[in-house]
Design an enzyme around this catalytic site. Sequence first.
Site, short mmCIF file in Angstrom:
data_model
loop_
_atom_site.label_atom_id
_atom_site.label_comp_id
_atom_site.label_asym_id
_atom_site.label_seq_id
_atom_site.Cartn_x
_atom_site.Cartn_y
_atom_site.Cartn_z
N GLN A 1 33.16 32.11 40.36
CA GLN A 1 33.94 33.32 40.09
C GLN A 1 35.16 33.35 40.99
OE1 GLN A 1 32.10 36.94 41.43
NE2 GLN A 1 33.16 38.22 39.95
N GLY A 2 36.36 33.24 40.43
CA GLY A 2 37.59 33.24 41.21
C GLY A 2 38.23 34.61 41.25
N TYR A 3 37.72 35.47 42.10
CA TYR A 3 38.23 36.85 42.20
C TYR A 3 38.89 37.09 43.56
CZ TYR A 3 36.15 38.89 37.92
OH TYR A 3 35.85 39.23 36.63
N SER A 4 38.08 37.16 44.63
CA SER A 4 38.58 37.61 45.93
C SER A 4 39.61 36.64 46.52
CB SER A 4 37.42 37.76 46.92
OG SER A 4 36.56 38.80 46.53
N SER B 1 31.56 31.80 45.53
CA SER B 1 30.21 31.24 45.44
C SER B 1 30.18 30.06 44.47
CB SER B 1 29.22 32.31 44.97
OG SER B 1 29.24 33.42 45.83
N GLU C 1 28.10 41.87 36.98
CA GLU C 1 27.87 41.41 38.35
C GLU C 1 27.05 42.44 39.12
OE1 GLU C 1 30.40 39.60 42.10
OE2 GLU C 1 31.22 41.33 41.06
N SER D 1 31.67 45.54 49.22
CA SER D 1 30.87 45.92 50.38
C SER D 1 30.24 47.30 50.18
CB SER D 1 31.73 45.93 51.64
OG SER D 1 32.63 47.03 51.63
#
Length: 404
Positions: free
Chosen positions: A129-132, A164, A247, A379
């Site tokens: 997953q390429g998000y943050s 991840s 998610e 978070s």
Amino acid sequence: MDLGLSERHRALQAAARDFIARFGHLSPPVGGGGGRKRPDRKALDWQALLIEHGFAARAVPRRYGGYGAEPDVFEAAIITEEFNRAGISLGIQGQGIRMLVPTLLEVGTEAQRERWIGPTIRGEVIWAQGYSEPEAGSDLAALRTQARLEDGQFIVNGQKIWTSSAHFADMMFLLCRTEPDRPKHLGISYLLLSMDSPGIEVRPLPTMTGHATFNEVFFTDVRVPADQIVLGRGEGWRVANVTLKHERMLLGDASKLMHRLHRLQALLAETRVEGRPLLASPVWRDRLMRLQGEVLAAKYHQMRLLGEAARGEESGLGLLVVKYYGSTLAWRLAALAVDALGEAGLVYDPHDDLAEDDAATAWYADWMYDLGLIIGGGSSNIQKNIIAERGLGMPREPKLQGGA
């Protein structure tokens, strides 16, 4: 909600128990920190067997490689309960299967579904997953990774972090900015990118488990075919929120909590102090029962959410609490196990691939890994703000002026 089982549901329950009796010995181990390596041959064979019998990818249409059953909350709950009670793996549960597949079913093109869903549910294609990004975590819409369209391909440049599975993934679903002149939420697109593409560099980030489950990923002129955009240019924020919905369900998954509760109960029954099992102690039994009540609440809450989704209803606040509640509860279950084990699990060796399959040391891996998940995927502090402001309508958190 009527929780009584119909004749059809009792037949499924019997079928699940028969399957477990016949094939349960083929199940790969469950638990132990997960997300660290590709599924091995045993896991892939087990996944294929589950799909064949309708215990995995049950509601995925047959034309995409699934079992083809109609979505049914009770069926999913029955299967999960029987497998958890028996300590049997529910199959591969990665980001591709639990997050991307339902996203493509909802908003992907027919070509994308036919190309990606089958290999993904079988565990043959692993997704990251390429998000943050370093300056776009909680404020994901502030991402800076760019993609420009050139000769029928997107050219991607930028960086992702806390990614991840990137060190062994085949593909990535990537958020990037394709419309830099539009407002930040409206200028993002969602691409499906091969991790074998030239220009990708993956740098593992070791965690306190001793393993690198997260990564930094750098993109330098990485080419992505234009047809691997989901929904369309500038529609990435909408697609991302579809994925984030799944998610939250993955990170707060009640089936994971139920399985861990069964493992914990067995541990307390087997662990003895001065010849007596810990479960015989009112103190330990009270701690277990308090957690049991919370796990059951999470289970029935998830069933309610699945029922609302099947009816096309918006869950609102109910969906928002899943990730926060589930990730913190998973860690507290592992924490009780760590307390019960004491020094018995301290032989954990992060360099020993077999260590996490050991019943005792797996709890230490879970405890350390799940502590990170309280931060990952949004978070807990940010999740509480979202729940308060968007779910309960409370005043927004005041912003300090001047960065002081």
